[in-house]
Design an enzyme around this catalytic site. Structure first.
Site, PDB file in Angstrom:
ATOM      1  N   ASP A  49      -5.278   6.205  19.944  1.00  0.00           N
ATOM      2  CA  ASP A  49      -4.364   5.077  19.729  1.00  0.00           C
ATOM      3  C   ASP A  49      -4.772   4.245  18.497  1.00  0.00           C
ATOM      4  OD1 ASP A  49      -2.338   3.296  20.289  1.00  0.00           O
ATOM      5  OD2 ASP A  49      -3.030   2.842  22.323  1.00  0.00           O
ATOM      6  N   LYS A 124      -2.317  14.181  22.324  1.00  0.00           N
ATOM      7  CA  LYS A 124      -2.663  13.477  23.584  1.00  0.00           C
ATOM      8  C   LYS A 124      -1.513  12.537  23.884  1.00  0.00           C
ATOM      9  CE  LYS A 124      -5.976  10.124  25.459  1.00  0.00           C
ATOM     10  NZ  LYS A 124      -7.292   9.483  25.287  1.00  0.00           N
ATOM     11  N   ASP A 126      -0.022   9.672  26.340  1.00  0.00           N
ATOM     12  CA  ASP A 126      -0.420   8.651  27.315  1.00  0.00           C
ATOM     13  C   ASP A 126       0.777   8.192  28.147  1.00  0.00           C
ATOM     14  OD1 ASP A 126      -2.299   6.972  28.487  1.00  0.00           O
ATOM     15  OD2 ASP A 126      -3.167   6.391  26.564  1.00  0.00           O
ATOM     16  N   VAL A 163      -1.946   9.981  38.195  1.00  0.00           N
ATOM     17  CA  VAL A 163      -0.976   9.329  39.096  1.00  0.00           C
ATOM     18  C   VAL A 163       0.316  10.154  39.210  1.00  0.00           C
ATOM     19  CG1 VAL A 163      -1.935   7.058  38.620  1.00  0.00           C
ATOM     20  CG2 VAL A 163       0.021   7.853  37.273  1.00  0.00           C
ATOM     21  N   ASP A 183      -9.616   5.506  32.938  1.00  0.00           N
ATOM     22  CA  ASP A 183     -10.481   5.638  31.759  1.00  0.00           C
ATOM     23  C   ASP A 183     -11.970   5.602  32.104  1.00  0.00           C
ATOM     24  OD1 ASP A 183      -8.048   5.492  30.598  1.00  0.00           O
ATOM     25  OD2 ASP A 183      -8.549   3.897  29.194  1.00  0.00           O
TER      26      ASP A 183
HETATM   27  C1  GLA Z   1      -5.296   4.769  27.786  1.00  0.00           C
HETATM   28  C2  GLA Z   1      -5.970   6.143  27.825  1.00  0.00           C
HETATM   29  C3  GLA Z   1      -7.242   6.119  27.006  1.00  0.00           C
HETATM   30  C4  GLA Z   1      -6.926   5.711  25.574  1.00  0.00           C
HETATM   31  C5  GLA Z   1      -6.219   4.359  25.561  1.00  0.00           C
HETATM   32  C6  GLA Z   1      -5.679   4.003  24.184  1.00  0.00           C
HETATM   33  O1  GLA Z   1      -6.057   3.798  28.441  1.00  0.00           O
HETATM   34  O2  GLA Z   1      -6.232   6.524  29.144  1.00  0.00           O
HETATM   35  O3  GLA Z   1      -7.868   7.396  27.020  1.00  0.00           O
HETATM   36  O4  GLA Z   1      -6.146   6.695  24.964  1.00  0.00           O
HETATM   37  O5  GLA Z   1      -5.088   4.368  26.437  1.00  0.00           O
HETATM   38  O6  GLA Z   1      -4.987   2.797  24.172  1.00  0.00           O
END
Ligand code: GLA
Length: 379
Positions: A49, A124, A126, A163, A183
């Site tokens: 991110d 990736k 999210d 989830v 996380d």
């Molecule tokens: C979520 C994801 C993390 C990361 C952050 C970035 O929390 O689970 O692995 O990518 O967003 O904002």
């Protein structure tokens, strides 16, 4: 293309969070090669991110942050590829990413095409800030389809934290990995919590679609975006060994430009990586540990390997040392099978042969992982 073994690489989030830029990414690419990480299998370099401008351009396309990435993303991708690495990026199925940058909801096809045009090999994806009325399942299906229609081979890394029953439907999307947990942070408690969560997930983990236990915190040593005090050498070693035994993708999260010798010893343990990358992709078998109301915190996992060997790991997650007996009957082996096992310790490289089982003293927060070869009993 399906990748049958868990992906290995590096991701910017754990250490750098918002603080990413061109120089960091390019020097990380250099180090992945120089430190032997690429040779060991770590091939994906992933920008997480916080890489985008707040606004899309006039054509609705995502724009890389002009200060952080002044030459744009194709430039970075070309550099990463020139090193023999693959390039990964990040987006999200909501209006905004988890850190509040523009995300791909209702822009899936445009964004997939943008990523493909930059030379992205891994996405990736999210799960923040999406409309509550739209199930994640539909949005992951939609992005998978968008990626597939770019004509570029882009690995899809689903990140919806386990989830909405993701384990039940993620394989429908052709995703190569699915995050099964919230996380990770750089602490022993976090490592233990994530491991506990995996006990019921093993049946859903398999060839071509791996249960992602989140990026590694090995080597963070309490520094960086998700640092929470850090861990000891034994704890990082146990963390890495668990992620290898349980077939998780191995995405490094430390600053690989400044790895200590201890960190290198862990993340470059090729024998452990081989267990993780075993082509048979068998799910590990839990021989002892916390399950169905049994609160033992010493876990024993065993995994059959393609060449007929067995990987066995014992993980002491309690705060005191433990003398444990590993009996071969729980592996399905007894004297009638006519075999004994030759154990090679994948951390110390010591070897020993046992007939029915053996006792081992495992220090607190530590582990042993062996590769075991079946030998005829009478040799
Ligand atoms: C979520 C994801 C993390 C990361 C952050 C970035 O929390 O689970 O692995 O990518 O967003 O904002």
């Amino acid at each position: 293309m399906v990748r049958y073994t868990p992906p290995l690489g590096w991701n910017s989030w754990n250490t750098f969070g918002w603080d990413i830029n061109e120089e960091l990414i390019m020097s990380t690419a250099d180090k992945m090669v120089e430190e032997g990480l690429l040779d060991a299998g770590y091939e994906y370099l992933v920008i997480d991110d916080c890489w985008a401008e707040d606004e899309r351009d006039e054509n609705g396309r995502l724009v890389p942050d002009r200060n952080k990435f002044p030459h744009g993303m194709k430039y970075i991708a070309d550099y990463v590829h020139s090193k023999g690495l693959k390039f990964g990026m990040y987006s999200c199925d909501g209006y905004l990413t988890c850190a509040g940058f523009p995300a791909s909801y209702q822009y899936e096809f445009i964004d997939a095409e943008t990523f493909a045009s930059w030379g992205v090999d891994f996405l990736k994806y999210d799960n923040c800030n999406r409309p509550a009325t739209v199930p994640a399942k539909l949005l992951y299906h939609r992005m998978a389809l968008a990626l597939r229609n770019t004509g570029r081979d882009i690995m899809f890394s689903a990140c919806n934290w386990g989830v909405e029953d993701v384990k039940e439907w993620i394989k429908e999307t052709g995703s190569n990995m699915w995050r099964s947990t919230g996380d990770i942070v750089d602490s022993w408690e976090s490592i233990k919590d994530i491991h506990y969560l995996q006990l019921d997930y093993q049946p859903y983990n398999g060839l071509g679609c791996f249960n992602d236990m989140d990026m590694l915190v090995v080597g963070m040593n309490g520094k960086g975006n998700v640092s929470m005090g850090g861990c000891t050498y034994s704890e990082y070693k146990t963390h890495f060994s668990l992620w290898c035994m349980l077939n998780s993708p191995l995405m490094l999260g430390c600053d690989i430009r400044n790895m200590s010798d201890e960190t290198k010893k862990i993340v470059l343990n090729k024998d452990l990586i081989k267990i993780n990358q075993d082509p048979a992709g068998c799910q590990p078998m839990l021989l002892q540990g916390f399950k169905n109301g049994n609160h033992d915190q010493v876990f024993i996992w065993a995994k059959q390997l393609e060449n007929g060997d067995i990987a066995i790991g014992i993980f002491n997650l309690q705060d005191e040392q433990r003398l444990s007996y590993i009996g071969f009957d729980v592996l399905g082996l007894n004297r009638s099978c006519g075999v004994k096992l030759k154990f090679t310790d994948l951390w110390s490289h010591e070897e020993a042969v046992y007939k029915d089982g053996f006792k081992v003293l495992v220090p607190a927060h530590d582990c042993f992982v062996w590769r075991c070869k079946l030998l005829p009993m009478d040799v």
